[in-house]
Write an enzyme that holds these catalytic residues in place. Structure first.
Site, PDB file in Angstrom:
ATOM      1  N   HIS A 274      30.489  -8.649  12.274  1.00  0.00           N
ATOM      2  CA  HIS A 274      30.519  -8.571  13.738  1.00  0.00           C
ATOM      3  C   HIS A 274      31.949  -8.498  14.252  1.00  0.00           C
ATOM      4  O   HIS A 274      32.910  -8.919  13.577  1.00  0.00           O
ATOM      5  CB  HIS A 274      29.816  -9.786  14.349  1.00  0.00           C
ATOM      6  CG  HIS A 274      30.477 -11.088  13.966  1.00  0.00           C
ATOM      7  ND1 HIS A 274      31.615 -11.559  14.606  1.00  0.00           N
ATOM      8  CD2 HIS A 274      30.180 -11.995  13.014  1.00  0.00           C
ATOM      9  CE1 HIS A 274      31.983 -12.704  14.059  1.00  0.00           C
ATOM     10  NE2 HIS A 274      31.128 -12.986  13.081  1.00  0.00           N
TER      11      HIS A 274
ATOM     12  N   TRP B  66      35.176 -17.740  19.617  1.00  0.00           N
ATOM     13  CA  TRP B  66      35.407 -18.827  18.666  1.00  0.00           C
ATOM     14  C   TRP B  66      36.272 -18.392  17.497  1.00  0.00           C
ATOM     15  O   TRP B  66      36.991 -19.215  16.924  1.00  0.00           O
ATOM     16  CB  TRP B  66      34.074 -19.402  18.181  1.00  0.00           C
ATOM     17  CG  TRP B  66      33.456 -20.359  19.162  1.00  0.00           C
ATOM     18  CD1 TRP B  66      33.887 -20.629  20.427  1.00  0.00           C
ATOM     19  CD2 TRP B  66      32.309 -21.174  18.945  1.00  0.00           C
ATOM     20  NE1 TRP B  66      33.071 -21.560  21.025  1.00  0.00           N
ATOM     21  CE2 TRP B  66      32.086 -21.911  20.135  1.00  0.00           C
ATOM     22  CE3 TRP B  66      31.423 -21.352  17.888  1.00  0.00           C
ATOM     23  CZ2 TRP B  66      31.033 -22.815  20.278  1.00  0.00           C
ATOM     24  CZ3 TRP B  66      30.370 -22.238  18.019  1.00  0.00           C
ATOM     25  CH2 TRP B  66      30.173 -22.973  19.196  1.00  0.00           C
ATOM     26  N   ASN B  67      36.223 -17.112  17.109  1.00  0.00           N
ATOM     27  CA  ASN B  67      37.154 -16.638  16.079  1.00  0.00           C
ATOM     28  C   ASN B  67      38.587 -16.851  16.537  1.00  0.00           C
ATOM     29  O   ASN B  67      39.430 -17.349  15.787  1.00  0.00           O
ATOM     30  CB  ASN B  67      36.953 -15.145  15.802  1.00  0.00           C
ATOM     31  CG  ASN B  67      35.687 -14.811  15.056  1.00  0.00           C
ATOM     32  OD1 ASN B  67      35.145 -13.714  15.219  1.00  0.00           O
ATOM     33  ND2 ASN B  67      35.201 -15.716  14.221  1.00  0.00           N
TER      34      ASN B  67
ATOM     35  N   GLU C  68      24.819 -15.935   9.411  1.00  0.00           N
ATOM     36  CA  GLU C  68      25.967 -16.565   8.775  1.00  0.00           C
ATOM     37  C   GLU C  68      25.544 -17.833   8.042  1.00  0.00           C
ATOM     38  O   GLU C  68      24.444 -18.363   8.238  1.00  0.00           O
ATOM     39  CB  GLU C  68      27.031 -16.875   9.843  1.00  0.00           C
ATOM     40  CG  GLU C  68      28.330 -17.484   9.319  1.00  0.00           C
ATOM     41  CD  GLU C  68      29.035 -16.649   8.254  1.00  0.00           C
ATOM     42  OE1 GLU C  68      28.455 -16.492   7.142  1.00  0.00           O
ATOM     43  OE2 GLU C  68      30.156 -16.178   8.503  1.00  0.00           O
TER      44      GLU C  68
END
Length: 208
Positions: A10, A15-16, A83
């Site tokens: 993705h 949040w990454n 995930e």
């Protein structure tokens, strides 16, 4: 007959950028994440996709839709492509987790074959369910070309399985960036990794 799989992670999420573990939780794509997904879609314009399979997480579904664009390609959701389940780490930053679970955090990044959480999945668990999903896709689309939109850990465990690499070497380069592309040719249960983690369509990428 050879089935060709285009595998991607993705696009970049909020949040990454914040260095938060997502797992089964979710956060929205950033503007960069959305643009990178569109760039991947442009790169794949000439590829005749039979189907797109995506994790049920919102970030993967949105990425799949952006890559697909106006093309009339069926999109299927598969929760086996989700995930890794990270238990009570989900939503926490790397620094918070390092303080909370220093040994487990070290195992996660430096000895993944030893990682055994109190709550959640091991890397082996993720690898087995992801491989089962890929095998189902191949059986359904023998001789065709399919896009799979999933997540970082899922992709790394799959690539390790395809290449016959043990889990203790899971994090060996290349890094799998958001909206990167990995191309795999599958004949029966034999896999050949043709392209791994390529980001030439994105330009400068950063680890997230």
């Amino acid at each position: 007959m050879t089935t060709t799989l285009y595998l991607t992670r993705h696009g970049e999420t909020k949040w990454n950028v914040e260095k938060r573990m997502q797992g089964w939780q979710d956060s929205p794509l950033t503007e960069k994440g959305r643009q990178d997904a569109k760039r991947l879609g442009k790169r794949l314009e000439a590829v005749e996709l039979t189907a797109i399979y995506a994790s049920t997480s919102g970030r993967a579904l949105e990425t799949a839709e952006l890559v697909c664009g106006a093309r009339l390609v069926p999109l299927y959701q598969d929760e086996q492509l989700r995930e890794m389940h990270l238990g009570d780490w989900e939503g926490k930053t790397h620094d918070e987790i390092r303080q909370m679970d220093p040994v487990l955090f070290d195992h996660f990044w430096n000895a993944p074959h030893l990682y055994a959480p109190r709550c959640g999945e091991r890397f082996f668990d993720v690898q087995q369910r992801a491989l089962a999903a890929v095998r189902r896709i191949i059986a359904r689309h023998e001789g065709e070309t399919v896009l799979v939109v999933t997540h970082g850990v899922v992709l790394k465990t799959l690539i390790a399985a395809f290449k016959g690499v043990p889990l203790n070497e899971l994090w060996a380069p290349p890094y799998v960036h958001g909206a990167s592309v990995t191309v795999v040719e599958a004949s029966g249960d034999v896999f050949h990794v043709i392209v791994e983690g390529d980001v030439s369509h994105i330009g400068e990428a950063r680890e997230v």
